[in-house]
Design a protein around this motif. Structure first.
Motif, mmCIF file in Angstrom:
data_model
loop_
_atom_site.group_PDB
_atom_site.id
_atom_site.type_symbol
_atom_site.label_atom_id
_atom_site.label_comp_id
_atom_site.label_asym_id
_atom_site.label_seq_id
_atom_site.Cartn_x
_atom_site.Cartn_y
_atom_site.Cartn_z
ATOM 1 N N GLN A 109 0.805 -1.228 0.000
ATOM 2 C CA GLN A 109 0.000 0.000 0.000
ATOM 3 C C GLN A 109 0.843 1.286 0.000
ATOM 4 O O GLN A 109 0.669 2.140 0.878
ATOM 5 N N PRO A 110 1.764 1.438 -0.957
ATOM 6 C CA PRO A 110 2.544 2.685 -1.000
ATOM 7 C C PRO A 110 1.696 3.852 -1.496
ATOM 8 O O PRO A 110 0.713 3.642 -2.213
ATOM 9 N N GLY A 111 2.110 5.086 -1.137
ATOM 10 C CA GLY A 111 1.419 6.269 -1.647
ATOM 11 C C GLY A 111 1.968 6.635 -3.011
ATOM 12 O O GLY A 111 1.306 7.275 -3.817
ATOM 13 N N LEU A 112 3.231 6.245 -3.242
ATOM 14 C CA LEU A 112 3.913 6.609 -4.482
ATOM 15 C C LEU A 112 4.827 5.456 -4.888
ATOM 16 O O LEU A 112 5.463 4.826 -4.033
ATOM 17 N N ILE A 113 4.851 5.166 -6.200
ATOM 18 C CA ILE A 113 5.844 4.225 -6.726
ATOM 19 C C ILE A 113 6.689 5.022 -7.708
ATOM 20 O O ILE A 113 6.152 5.608 -8.659
ATOM 21 N N ILE A 114 7.989 5.096 -7.445
ATOM 22 C CA ILE A 114 8.873 5.864 -8.332
ATOM 23 C C ILE A 114 9.777 4.877 -9.072
ATOM 24 O O ILE A 114 10.562 4.157 -8.455
ATOM 25 N N LEU A 115 9.613 4.849 -10.416
ATOM 26 C CA LEU A 115 10.424 3.961 -11.248
ATOM 27 C C LEU A 115 11.326 4.814 -12.141
ATOM 28 O O LEU A 115 11.099 6.021 -12.298
ATOM 29 N N GLY A 116 12.300 4.168 -12.767
ATOM 30 C CA GLY A 116 13.059 4.841 -13.802
ATOM 31 C C GLY A 116 12.184 4.961 -15.038
ATOM 32 O O GLY A 116 11.255 4.177 -15.223
ATOM 33 N N LYS A 117 12.475 5.953 -15.914
ATOM 34 C CA LYS A 117 11.655 6.050 -17.137
ATOM 35 C C LYS A 117 11.948 4.881 -18.074
ATOM 36 O O LYS A 117 11.102 4.460 -18.835
ATOM 37 N N GLN A 118 13.181 4.364 -17.998
ATOM 38 C CA GLN A 118 13.481 3.176 -18.787
ATOM 39 C C GLN A 118 14.733 2.507 -18.246
ATOM 40 O O GLN A 118 15.557 3.151 -17.600
ATOM 41 N N ALA A 119 14.814 1.211 -18.500
ATOM 42 C CA ALA A 119 16.018 0.473 -18.132
ATOM 43 C C ALA A 119 16.955 0.535 -19.331
ATOM 44 O O ALA A 119 16.525 0.308 -20.470
ATOM 45 N N ILE A 120 18.234 0.862 -19.072
ATOM 46 C CA ILE A 120 19.138 1.134 -20.215
ATOM 47 C C ILE A 120 19.606 -0.138 -20.921
ATOM 48 O O ILE A 120 20.333 -0.043 -21.905
ATOM 49 N N ASP A 121 19.198 -1.308 -20.441
ATOM 50 C CA ASP A 121 19.595 -2.528 -21.163
ATOM 51 C C ASP A 121 18.655 -2.793 -22.344
ATOM 52 O O ASP A 121 19.074 -2.903 -23.489
ATOM 53 N N ASP A 122 17.354 -2.837 -22.094
ATOM 54 C CA ASP A 122 16.414 -3.134 -23.181
ATOM 55 C C ASP A 122 15.697 -1.893 -23.711
ATOM 56 O O ASP A 122 14.951 -1.973 -24.698
ATOM 57 N N ASP A 123 15.871 -0.743 -23.020
ATOM 58 C CA ASP A 123 15.221 0.516 -23.438
ATOM 59 C C ASP A 123 13.719 0.349 -23.680
ATOM 60 O O ASP A 123 13.178 0.918 -24.636
ATOM 61 N N ASN A 124 13.051 -0.388 -22.816
ATOM 62 C CA ASN A 124 11.626 -0.651 -23.054
ATOM 63 C C ASN A 124 10.733 0.561 -22.808
ATOM 64 O O ASN A 124 9.841 0.856 -23.577
ATOM 65 N N ASN A 125 10.951 1.252 -21.680
ATOM 66 C CA ASN A 125 10.104 2.385 -21.307
ATOM 67 C C ASN A 125 8.635 1.945 -21.269
ATOM 68 O O ASN A 125 7.771 2.542 -21.906
ATOM 69 N N GLN A 126 8.357 0.866 -20.541
ATOM 70 C CA GLN A 126 6.999 0.308 -20.500
ATOM 71 C C GLN A 126 6.502 0.033 -19.088
ATOM 72 O O GLN A 126 5.303 0.087 -18.829
ATOM 73 N N THR A 127 7.441 -0.329 -18.187
ATOM 74 C CA THR A 127 7.008 -0.905 -16.911
ATOM 75 C C THR A 127 6.124 0.046 -16.095
ATOM 76 O O THR A 127 5.069 -0.356 -15.597
ATOM 77 N N GLY A 128 6.566 1.309 -15.962
ATOM 78 C CA GLY A 128 5.793 2.269 -15.161
ATOM 79 C C GLY A 128 4.390 2.455 -15.720
ATOM 80 O O GLY A 128 3.395 2.462 -14.976
ATOM 81 N N GLN A 129 4.310 2.568 -17.049
ATOM 82 C CA GLN A 129 3.012 2.794 -17.693
ATOM 83 C C GLN A 129 2.101 1.573 -17.506
ATOM 84 O O GLN A 129 0.909 1.709 -17.220
ATOM 85 N N MET A 130 2.663 0.375 -17.684
ATOM 86 C CA MET A 130 1.855 -0.839 -17.508
ATOM 87 C C MET A 130 1.386 -0.963 -16.063
ATOM 88 O O MET A 130 0.244 -1.352 -15.797
ATOM 89 N N LEU A 131 2.289 -0.626 -15.131
ATOM 90 C CA LEU A 131 1.937 -0.715 -13.707
ATOM 91 C C LEU A 131 0.782 0.238 -13.376
ATOM 92 O O LEU A 131 -0.171 -0.129 -12.681
ATOM 93 N N ALA A 132 0.854 1.463 -13.926
ATOM 94 C CA ALA A 132 -0.228 2.429 -13.701
ATOM 95 C C ALA A 132 -1.537 1.880 -14.259
ATOM 96 O O ALA A 132 -2.602 1.998 -13.634
ATOM 97 N N GLY A 133 -1.448 1.237 -15.436
ATOM 98 C CA GLY A 133 -2.649 0.649 -16.046
ATOM 99 C C GLY A 133 -3.226 -0.459 -15.186
ATOM 100 O O GLY A 133 -4.439 -0.512 -14.952
ATOM 101 N N LEU A 134 -2.367 -1.348 -14.700
ATOM 102 C CA LEU A 134 -2.845 -2.484 -13.888
ATOM 103 C C LEU A 134 -3.469 -2.013 -12.573
ATOM 104 O O LEU A 134 -4.456 -2.585 -12.111
#
Ligand code: AMP
Length: 249
Positions: A109-134
């Motif tokens: 139950q966190p108030g905030l989840i702070i992620l990187g905008k992207q991981a520099i290995d695969d450059d996906n830039n997806q995880t934060g957005q998917m997490l917000a969606g879920l």
């Protein structure tokens, strides 16, 4: 307010990646691995929120092989309070990572989840957005400024035309851009102290998430080598050459 910070262990940004001889991926054997640089910025931001009295506890999470414990210890040495390793040898993709993080968010139950905008290995830039969606939470991606007041977070975002400022209700997701802050180095005493901070080890199965990859990497190749440049005697020769190439008129 609790802050959750997902941190990924990646090839150090100073290391020149080498492709495996069989072209199946990047060779990670015997190379320096470090925390994803955008995740260091996320940890730093969480620590600053704690120093301001906004955050009360910082929980760092990593999903990956046992060695990701080192990355979590770095987060603990910087100032995180507690860590969770979700251990797997599978190369989990953003959707699986986001599903695990969503389950952890349900428990913590966190108030905030702070992620990187992207991981520099695969450059996906997806995880934060998917997490917000879920989770169905608001998201402020590419943050260059984060201000929490009461039940609201105001995020300044780096967009093409300049800066955009959005405000949304907590709990929320923030992903960090390069200019948000400059992460601190962990001091030696804090590195020592981090060794005794709590680090729990779980598995993807504990969260009921299947991390089997859905993508198949067909081939990884080195970028083409740069060919040698040509020296020109003067501007006229340069312009003539550019015209001949059709670059200038
Ligand atoms: P990506 O979508 O892969 O570019 O990753 C964006 C962000 O998601 C990273 O900067 C991390 O904050 C988080 N993340 C991605 N993969 C992992 C992982 N295996 N463990 C923890 N956090 C991760």
């Amino acid at each position: 307010m609790k802050v959750l910070v997902p941190v990924k262990r990646v090839l150090d940004y100073n290391v020149k990646p080498r492709v495996k001889a069989d072209g199946s991926g990047v060779d990670l054997a015997n190379v320096k691995m470090s925390m994803n640089p955008f995740d260091e910025i996320a940890v730093e931001e969480a620590i600053r929120l704690k120093e301001k009295g906004v955050a009360t506890e910082i929980v760092a999470v990593s999903i990956g092989e046992a060695k990701a414990q080192e990355t979590l210890r770095t987060a603990l040495a910087m100032g995180a309070d507690r860590a969770i390793l979700v251990q797997t040898d599978e190369k989990a993709e953003p959707l699986a990572i986001a599903k695990i993080l969503a389950k952890i968010a349900g428990e913590e139950q966190p108030g905030l989840i702070i992620l990187g905008k992207q991981a520099i290995d695969d450059d996906n830039n997806q995880t934060g957005q998917m997490l917000a969606g879920l989770l169905g939470w608001g998201q402020g991606t590419f943050a260059s400024k984060v201000e929490v007041s009461g039940e609201t977070v105001k995020v300044t975002r780096e967009v093409d035309g300049g800066l955009e400022t959005d405000s949304f209700k907590l709990p929320a997701i923030v992903t960090t851009d390069l200019r948000l802050n400059e992460p601190r180095y962990a001091s030696l005493p804090n590195i020592m102290k981090a060794k005794s901070k709590p680090l729990g080890v779980k598995s993807p199965a504990d969260y009921g998430v299947d991390v089997t990859p859905r993508l198949t990497t067909l081939k990884v190749v080195e970028p083409p080598k740069r060919t040698a440049g040509v020296k020109v005697a003067d501007v006229d020769e340069l312009v003539a050459k550019l015209k001949a190439m059709g670059v200038a008129k």
